[in-house]
Scaffold this motif. Structure first.
Motif, short mmCIF file in Angstrom:
data_model
loop_
_atom_site.label_atom_id
_atom_site.label_comp_id
_atom_site.label_asym_id
_atom_site.label_seq_id
_atom_site.Cartn_x
_atom_site.Cartn_y
_atom_site.Cartn_z
N THR A 86 -12.27 2.56 -0.99
CA THR A 86 -10.81 1.38 -0.79
C THR A 86 -11.39 -0.48 -0.32
OG1 THR A 86 -9.18 2.57 0.95
CG2 THR A 86 -9.57 2.95 -1.16
N ILE A 87 -12.20 0.33 0.46
CA ILE A 87 -11.88 -1.63 1.71
C ILE A 87 -13.57 -1.64 1.29
CG2 ILE A 87 -13.65 -0.09 3.87
CD1 ILE A 87 -10.72 -2.19 4.01
N LEU A 88 -14.21 -0.84 0.74
CA LEU A 88 -16.03 -2.06 0.29
C LEU A 88 -15.75 -3.17 -0.43
CD1 LEU A 88 -18.60 0.99 -0.45
CD2 LEU A 88 -18.12 -1.24 1.30
N PRO A 89 -14.57 -3.07 -2.23
CA PRO A 89 -14.64 -4.55 -2.31
C PRO A 89 -13.96 -5.49 -1.71
CG PRO A 89 -13.84 -2.56 -3.72
CD PRO A 89 -13.85 -2.44 -2.08
N ILE A 90 -12.65 -4.73 -0.66
CA ILE A 90 -12.44 -6.60 0.20
C ILE A 90 -13.71 -6.42 1.32
CG2 ILE A 90 -10.67 -6.55 1.84
CD1 ILE A 90 -8.79 -4.55 0.55
N LEU A 91 -14.47 -5.88 1.65
CA LEU A 91 -14.71 -6.91 2.52
C LEU A 91 -15.97 -6.94 1.52
CD1 LEU A 91 -15.68 -3.24 4.70
CD2 LEU A 91 -14.73 -5.04 5.46
N LYS A 92 -15.96 -7.28 0.57
CA LYS A 92 -17.52 -8.15 -0.66
C LYS A 92 -16.77 -9.26 -0.38
CE LYS A 92 -19.77 -7.77 -4.80
NZ LYS A 92 -19.76 -6.90 -5.97
N TYR A 93 -15.76 -9.38 -0.77
CA TYR A 93 -14.49 -10.71 -1.62
C TYR A 93 -14.49 -11.47 0.24
CZ TYR A 93 -11.27 -13.79 -3.10
OH TYR A 93 -10.32 -15.08 -3.06
N TYR A 94 -14.61 -10.76 0.84
CA TYR A 94 -14.12 -11.70 2.28
C TYR A 94 -15.32 -12.17 3.24
CZ TYR A 94 -8.79 -10.07 3.31
OH TYR A 94 -8.15 -10.38 3.08
N ALA A 95 -16.77 -11.26 2.57
CA ALA A 95 -17.75 -11.43 3.12
C ALA A 95 -18.22 -12.71 3.02
CB ALA A 95 -19.32 -11.04 2.55
N PRO A 96 -18.04 -14.04 2.47
CA PRO A 96 -18.31 -15.79 2.22
C PRO A 96 -17.82 -16.16 3.52
CG PRO A 96 -18.83 -14.65 -0.06
CD PRO A 96 -17.55 -13.71 1.18
N SER A 116 -1.06 -3.24 0.36
CA SER A 116 -0.70 -2.81 1.27
C SER A 116 -1.06 -2.22 2.28
CB SER A 116 0.73 -1.99 0.97
OG SER A 116 1.75 -2.23 1.36
N ALA A 117 -1.40 -0.32 1.73
CA ALA A 117 -2.06 1.52 1.90
C ALA A 117 -3.00 0.47 2.95
CB ALA A 117 -2.08 2.07 1.16
N ILE A 118 -4.11 -0.26 2.80
CA ILE A 118 -5.03 -0.50 3.38
C ILE A 118 -4.67 -1.38 4.90
CG2 ILE A 118 -6.84 -1.49 3.62
CD1 ILE A 118 -7.83 -0.74 0.19
N GLU A 119 -4.43 -2.30 4.20
CA GLU A 119 -3.70 -3.52 5.12
C GLU A 119 -2.29 -2.59 6.40
OE1 GLU A 119 -2.08 -6.60 3.56
OE2 GLU A 119 -4.43 -8.06 3.77
N SER A 120 -1.50 -1.65 6.00
CA SER A 120 -1.34 -0.81 7.37
C SER A 120 -1.65 0.18 7.85
CB SER A 120 0.04 -0.50 6.60
OG SER A 120 -0.36 0.49 5.83
#
Length: 131
Positions: free
Chosen positions: A58-68, A46-50
């Motif tokens: 904080t952002i790298l795990p999300i980018l890694k998940y979204y990469a494919p 929530s904090a990242i998305e806001s």
């Protein structure tokens, strides 16, 4: 001591955060599901998305998940993107469409096979009666 982002940087962070939300919702994920998939908390998502938290940790795990699924370079462009499907890779979109078609086809086949098997069983029962 960390510096606060200037107005231009804040606008870029907010745009980036909005694109992250678009991708998550386009993938059909809740904040909680994304948190579970990336090993973080829903409050962190929530904090990242806001746009309030944007460190590489904080952002790298999300980018890694979204990469494919995502054309990551579009997350960092200044283009105004309002439709999350624009952020998804062509491969992911095609795969999603094909998976949906395959699921419908499997449902149709299983329905027809069941009905066909039932007809065969009835026919076999009639033949047994004749024997």
């Amino acid at each position: 001591m960390s510096r606060r982002p200037n107005t231009h940087q804040q606008a870029l962070l907010k745009d980036f955060a909005n694109k992250l939300v678009l991708v998550r919702t386009q993938l059909g994920l809740t904040q909680e599901a994304l948190a579970n998939a990336t090993g973080t908390s829903q409050s962190r998502i929530s904090a990242i998305e806001s746009g309030n938290v944007m460190t590489s940790v904080t952002i790298l795990p999300i980018l890694k998940y979204y990469a494919p699924f995502t054309n990551l370079s579009l997350l960092f462009t200044k283009r105004n993107i309002t439709d999350g499907s624009q952020l998804l890779t062509t491969d992911y979109v095609v795969k999603s469409v094909l998976e949906k078609r395959l699921q419908k086809l499997e449902e149709r086949i299983s329905h027809h096979v069941s009905a066909y098997n039932e007809e065969l069983m009835e026919e076999l029962a009639e033949i047994r009666k004749l024997l």
